[in-house]
Design a protein around this motif. Structure first.
Motif, PDB file in Angstrom:
ATOM      1  N   SER A  27       0.826  -1.217   0.000  1.00  0.00           N
ATOM      2  CA  SER A  27       0.000   0.000   0.000  1.00  0.00           C
ATOM      3  C   SER A  27       0.860   1.267   0.000  1.00  0.00           C
ATOM      4  N   PHE A  28       2.128   1.149   0.361  1.00  0.00           N
ATOM      5  CA  PHE A  28       2.989   2.326   0.513  1.00  0.00           C
ATOM      6  C   PHE A  28       3.192   3.124  -0.783  1.00  0.00           C
ATOM      7  N   PRO A  29       3.325   2.479  -1.962  1.00  0.00           N
ATOM      8  CA  PRO A  29       3.464   3.296  -3.176  1.00  0.00           C
ATOM      9  C   PRO A  29       2.280   4.236  -3.414  1.00  0.00           C
ATOM     10  N   LEU A  30       1.078   3.821  -3.016  1.00  0.00           N
ATOM     11  CA  LEU A  30      -0.074   4.715  -3.148  1.00  0.00           C
ATOM     12  C   LEU A  30       0.092   5.928  -2.248  1.00  0.00           C
ATOM     13  N   PHE A  31       0.512   5.710  -1.007  1.00  0.00           N
ATOM     14  CA  PHE A  31       0.736   6.835  -0.092  1.00  0.00           C
ATOM     15  C   PHE A  31       1.820   7.772  -0.639  1.00  0.00           C
ATOM     16  N   SER A  32       2.872   7.198  -1.218  1.00  0.00           N
ATOM     17  CA  SER A  32       3.950   8.025  -1.778  1.00  0.00           C
ATOM     18  C   SER A  32       3.436   8.898  -2.914  1.00  0.00           C
ATOM     19  N   ASN A  33       2.602   8.328  -3.773  1.00  0.00           N
ATOM     20  CA  ASN A  33       2.036   9.099  -4.877  1.00  0.00           C
ATOM     21  C   ASN A  33       1.069  10.171  -4.392  1.00  0.00           C
ATOM     22  N   LEU A  34       0.334   9.859  -3.334  1.00  0.00           N
ATOM     23  CA  LEU A  34      -0.579  10.862  -2.776  1.00  0.00           C
ATOM     24  C   LEU A  34       0.199  12.048  -2.216  1.00  0.00           C
ATOM     25  N   ARG A  35       1.287  11.773  -1.508  1.00  0.00           N
ATOM     26  CA  ARG A  35       2.096  12.861  -0.956  1.00  0.00           C
ATOM     27  C   ARG A  35       2.687  13.717  -2.071  1.00  0.00           C
ATOM     28  N   ARG A  36       3.126  13.065  -3.137  1.00  0.00           N
ATOM     29  CA  ARG A  36       3.729  13.796  -4.250  1.00  0.00           C
ATOM     30  C   ARG A  36       2.704  14.685  -4.954  1.00  0.00           C
ATOM     31  N   ASN A  37       1.476  14.181  -5.113  1.00  0.00           N
ATOM     32  CA  ASN A  37       0.467  14.915  -5.875  1.00  0.00           C
ATOM     33  C   ASN A  37      -0.402  15.835  -5.029  1.00  0.00           C
ATOM     34  N   PHE A  38      -0.471  15.568  -3.721  1.00  0.00           N
ATOM     35  CA  PHE A  38      -1.251  16.412  -2.812  1.00  0.00           C
ATOM     36  C   PHE A  38      -0.368  16.805  -1.628  1.00  0.00           C
ATOM     37  N   PRO A  39       0.677  17.583  -1.873  1.00  0.00           N
ATOM     38  CA  PRO A  39       1.685  17.849  -0.832  1.00  0.00           C
ATOM     39  C   PRO A  39       1.154  18.585   0.392  1.00  0.00           C
ATOM     40  N   GLU A  40       0.070  19.327   0.252  1.00  0.00           N
ATOM     41  CA  GLU A  40      -0.465  20.100   1.375  1.00  0.00           C
ATOM     42  C   GLU A  40      -1.564  19.367   2.134  1.00  0.00           C
ATOM     43  N   ALA A  41      -2.003  18.237   1.613  1.00  0.00           N
ATOM     44  CA  ALA A  41      -3.123  17.524   2.234  1.00  0.00           C
ATOM     45  C   ALA A  41      -2.669  16.701   3.442  1.00  0.00           C
ATOM     46  N   GLU A  42      -3.596  16.487   4.378  1.00  0.00           N
ATOM     47  CA  GLU A  42      -3.377  15.529   5.460  1.00  0.00           C
ATOM     48  C   GLU A  42      -3.756  14.143   4.942  1.00  0.00           C
ATOM     49  N   ILE A  43      -2.879  13.160   5.167  1.00  0.00           N
ATOM     50  CA  ILE A  43      -3.102  11.818   4.635  1.00  0.00           C
ATOM     51  C   ILE A  43      -3.204  10.838   5.802  1.00  0.00           C
ATOM     52  N   TYR A  44      -4.302  10.072   5.817  1.00  0.00           N
ATOM     53  CA  TYR A  44      -4.600   9.171   6.931  1.00  0.00           C
ATOM     54  C   TYR A  44      -4.575   7.709   6.487  1.00  0.00           C
ATOM     55  N   PHE A  45      -3.967   6.881   7.309  1.00  0.00           N
ATOM     56  CA  PHE A  45      -4.072   5.426   7.188  1.00  0.00           C
ATOM     57  C   PHE A  45      -5.312   5.007   7.966  1.00  0.00           C
ATOM     58  N   ILE A  46      -6.217   4.262   7.332  1.00  0.00           N
ATOM     59  CA  ILE A  46      -7.446   3.828   7.992  1.00  0.00           C
ATOM     60  C   ILE A  46      -7.447   2.303   8.059  1.00  0.00           C
ATOM     61  N   GLY A  47      -7.450   1.762   9.269  1.00  0.00           N
ATOM     62  CA  GLY A  47      -7.441   0.311   9.403  1.00  0.00           C
ATOM     63  C   GLY A  47      -7.048  -0.111  10.799  1.00  0.00           C
ATOM     64  N   ASN A  48      -6.734  -1.382  10.929  1.00  0.00           N
ATOM     65  CA  ASN A  48      -6.354  -1.943  12.224  1.00  0.00           C
ATOM     66  C   ASN A  48      -4.957  -2.531  12.093  1.00  0.00           C
ATOM     67  N   LEU A  49      -3.962  -1.741  12.426  1.00  0.00           N
ATOM     68  CA  LEU A  49      -2.577  -2.177  12.291  1.00  0.00           C
ATOM     69  C   LEU A  49      -2.223  -3.247  13.313  1.00  0.00           C
ATOM     70  N   ARG A  50      -1.448  -4.214  12.877  1.00  0.00           N
ATOM     71  CA  ARG A  50      -0.900  -5.179  13.817  1.00  0.00           C
ATOM     72  C   ARG A  50       0.230  -4.502  14.592  1.00  0.00           C
ATOM     73  N   GLU A  51       0.376  -4.884  15.831  1.00  0.00           N
ATOM     74  CA  GLU A  51       1.307  -4.183  16.715  1.00  0.00           C
ATOM     75  C   GLU A  51       2.724  -4.148  16.148  1.00  0.00           C
TER      76      GLU A  51
END
Length: 342
Positions: A27-51
């Motif tokens: 999923s990380f490449p999607l987050f990287s592309n979001l940061r590159r294309n929406f540099p001013e936006a707040e980006i949230y991970f939504i889910g239940n991370l394993r510890e």
């Protein structure tokens, strides 16, 4: 194709669910592309991370915060369902990407007030813009996630990056110094289930080959659950040692970063190495490298050639372990080719 006004996108969420280490990294490449294309936006991970995987998300430069939910409870417990929905509405997302394919989560998200919703779920009936889903199960999972960006007028790049802190290298460096190791190859000999594992005997021969021909010691990488397998290997060769089982995920990633090469089965640690663009040799039998192979630019895949592979089964109906058809000679030749470039 639509042109989205970037200035109006202030808050983005990505529903990742409850991923294991490999799926999380995909999923990380999607987050990287979001940061590159929406540099001013707040980006949230939504889910239940394993510890054990949470530190990788907390260290990411491309994720600002985490919204936790337990998928099982949301689907089964009315109170959790209501909390999930109300919390979504309160957050007021401008844009949400849904990497899961769950009816209830998709439906709740669609009616949470989000302006733009991109999802493959439910034949995309709730998606704001349609994405190409025809290559599902034909292209890598990480690449398929990126298809959700294309209708927004974004041409995505496959970006593999993992952020570590200097403190993450402290214990690995102390460990290497104590063992008097200055160069090593990381061996990932154990994965989620046995059908994915190249034989221990083969790994022992490769470990000895690395030391006798190149002077490289091998470090066996794995968690506490892998300890029995790793100790069986280290007990039969003096040229390998097992990594400490108290290393956290970020320290394991740092240790892999310090390696010259990583060789191993389809597994989380293999992808940890690949995402840091160190040379990787991935060994694949029952699982499909086209869908879940190592993504780094310095990664090589060796796979079995039987007609029924890849099958993605947990046990073989023919009582065969096809990954063991990958020869020691082929692995040795690939190692030689990589180390010659060093």
């Amino acid at each position: 194709m639509k042109n989205i006004d970037i200035k109006n996108i202030k808050k983005i969420g990505v529903i990742v669910g409850n991923p294991g280490l490999g799926d999380l990294l995909f999923s990380f490449p999607l987050f990287s592309n979001l940061r590159r294309n929406f540099p001013e936006a707040e980006i949230y991970f939504i889910g239940n991370l394993r510890e054990y995987t949470e530190p990788l998300v907390l260290r990411s430069k491309n994720i600002d915060d985490i919204i936790y939910y337990e998928e099982y409870k949301v689907q089964k417990i009315p109170g959790d369902l209501l909390y999930f929905f109300l919390n979504y509405r309160k957050e007021k997302f401008d844009l949400i990407f849904d990497l899961q394919r769950h009816f209830l989560i998709t439906t709740l998200t669609k009616f949470s007030g989000v302006r733009i919703f991109q999802s493959f779920s439910m034949k995309q009936i709730f998606s704001t813009f349609k994405s190409d889903d025809s290559l599902r199960r034909k292209e890598h999972n990480a690449l398929h996630h990126l298809r959700l960006l294309e209708p927004l007028g974004i041409v995505p790049d496959l970006i593999c990056e993992l952020n570590l802190f200097e403190i993450d290298f402290k214990k690995p460096k102390i460990f290497l110094k104590e063992k008097n190791i200055d160069k090593f190859v990381a061996i990932v000999a154990s994965s989620g289930y046995d059908l994915k594992n190249w034989s221990q005997e083969n790994y022992i021969q490769i470990i000895n080959y690395l030391y006798e021909n190149f002077g490289y010691k091998s470090i066996l990488i794995g968690s506490k659950q892998d300890k029995k397998v790793l100790e069986k290997i280290s007990n039969f060769t003096k040229n390998a040692i097992t990594m400490p089982d108290d290393f956290k995920i970020e320290e394991t990633a740092a240790l892999l970063k310090l390696s010259t090469l990583t060789v191993g089965n389809d597994s989380g640690p293999l992808h940890l190495a690949s995402f840091q663009n160190i040379p990787v040799i991935g060994l694949y039998g029952s699982t499909n490298p086209n869908l879940c192979g190592p993504l780094g630019k310095n990664s090589v895949v060796l796979k079995t050639t039987v007609n029924c592979a890849p099958c993605s089964l947990y046990s073989c109906p023919y009582n065969m372990k096809c990954i063991d058809l990958i020869s020691i000679e082929d692995v040795s030749k690939t190692i030689l080719k990589i180390l010659k470039l060093k």
